[in-house]
Write a protein that holds these residues in place. Structure first.
Motif, PDB file in Angstrom:
ATOM      1  N   GLN A 144       0.749  -1.239  -0.026  1.00 32.17           N
ATOM      2  CA  GLN A 144       0.204  -0.049   0.063  1.00 32.17           C
ATOM      3  C   GLN A 144       0.962   1.139  -0.082  1.00 32.17           C
ATOM      4  N   LYS A 181      -0.210   4.839  -0.048  1.00 30.44           N
ATOM      5  CA  LYS A 181      -0.716   5.809   0.599  1.00 30.44           C
ATOM      6  C   LYS A 181      -1.984   5.552   1.505  1.00 30.44           C
ATOM      7  N   ASN A 197      -5.257   5.418   3.453  1.00 28.69           N
ATOM      8  CA  ASN A 197      -6.560   5.368   3.021  1.00 28.69           C
ATOM      9  C   ASN A 197      -7.405   4.948   4.373  1.00 28.69           C
ATOM     10  N   GLN A 209      -8.965   1.237  -7.891  1.00 25.12           N
ATOM     11  CA  GLN A 209      -8.136   1.506  -6.543  1.00 25.12           C
ATOM     12  C   GLN A 209      -6.620   0.934  -6.569  1.00 25.12           C
ATOM     13  N   GLU A 246      -3.492   2.580  -5.419  1.00 24.54           N
ATOM     14  CA  GLU A 246      -2.892   2.594  -4.111  1.00 24.54           C
ATOM     15  C   GLU A 246      -1.986   1.623  -3.882  1.00 24.54           C
TER      16      GLU A 246
END
Length: 216
Positions: A69, A71, A73, A129, A132
């Protein structure tokens, strides 16, 4: 590096090959994390008719990949199996920058990628998504801060002076619990050890503390 990750280090440190982490000073270039990931993916999780995959930008995500991952979230939810709880399954929000050891599972037909993180946490990402996530066979040393791995492999090659510093190589070496392998040119390693340059940070913290002290 491929031989170390795939054949030598897992048995030496008694770990899965996916737990052996390649770390590099930079993202771009011949030995940057972007190029190393594409190469390591081909050797550690090659294409197969039995593995679904999804292209997103310049990255191909494949079932069984190691991803990270990139960033924070706070809205996306993860689920986890908890045998000690009556309901057994728990659901909570938040997946954060640097979460890794993830392996996408096969839900591509539903346009979802299910990723399993440490401690059994599972997160479903829509195809939109995928921005990300990135492959994590190789990561930058900067991204490794705060993490530990059974074994670490570090390519040592020429690069920008502002990156090739003593502080950076110290960070990389101290990420390993049992074994560190430096692969490359010895004199470049020595140059990094001798390069004590650090980028100054101007936070204004000292001035702020002085202002507070004057009001007391």
């Amino acid at each position: 590096m491929i031989t170390l990750v795939r054949e030598k280090l897992p048995n030496y440190v008694h770990a899965d090959l996916f737990e052996v982490q390649v770390m590099t000073p930079m993202r771009k270039g011949v030995l940057g994390s972007i190029r190393l990931n594409s190469i390591l993916q081909e050797f550690l999780n090659p294409p197969s008719a039995e593995k679904a995959e999804k292209e997103y930008g310049e990255t191909t995500f494949r079932v069984g990949d190691k991803v990270m991952q990139i960033k924070n979230n706070y809205q996306i939810e993860w689920t986890s199996y908890k045998p000690q709880r009556p309901s057994r399954w728990t659901r909570e929000p938040g997946v954060f920058n640097g979460d890794s050891w993830a392996h996408p599972r096969d839900q591509y037909l539903a346009e979802l990628v299910t990723v399993e993180y440490d401690e059994g946490k599972r997160v479903e990402y829509s195809f939109k998504q995928l921005e990300e996530l990135e492959l994590a066979y190789a990561i930058t040393i900067h991204k490794s801060q705060g993490s530990e791995y059974p074994a670490v492999v570090i390519p040592v090659w020429s690069g920008p002076q502002m990156l090739m510093t003593r502080n950076l190589i110290y960070t990389a070496v101290t990420r390993a619990r049992a074994c560190v392998c430096l692969v490359g040119v010895p004199y470049v390693f020595q140059q990094m050890v001798d390069n004590a340059m650090e980028q100054k940070r101007y936070s204004g913290l000292r001035d702020r503390i002085e202002e507070i002290m004057e009001t007391l």
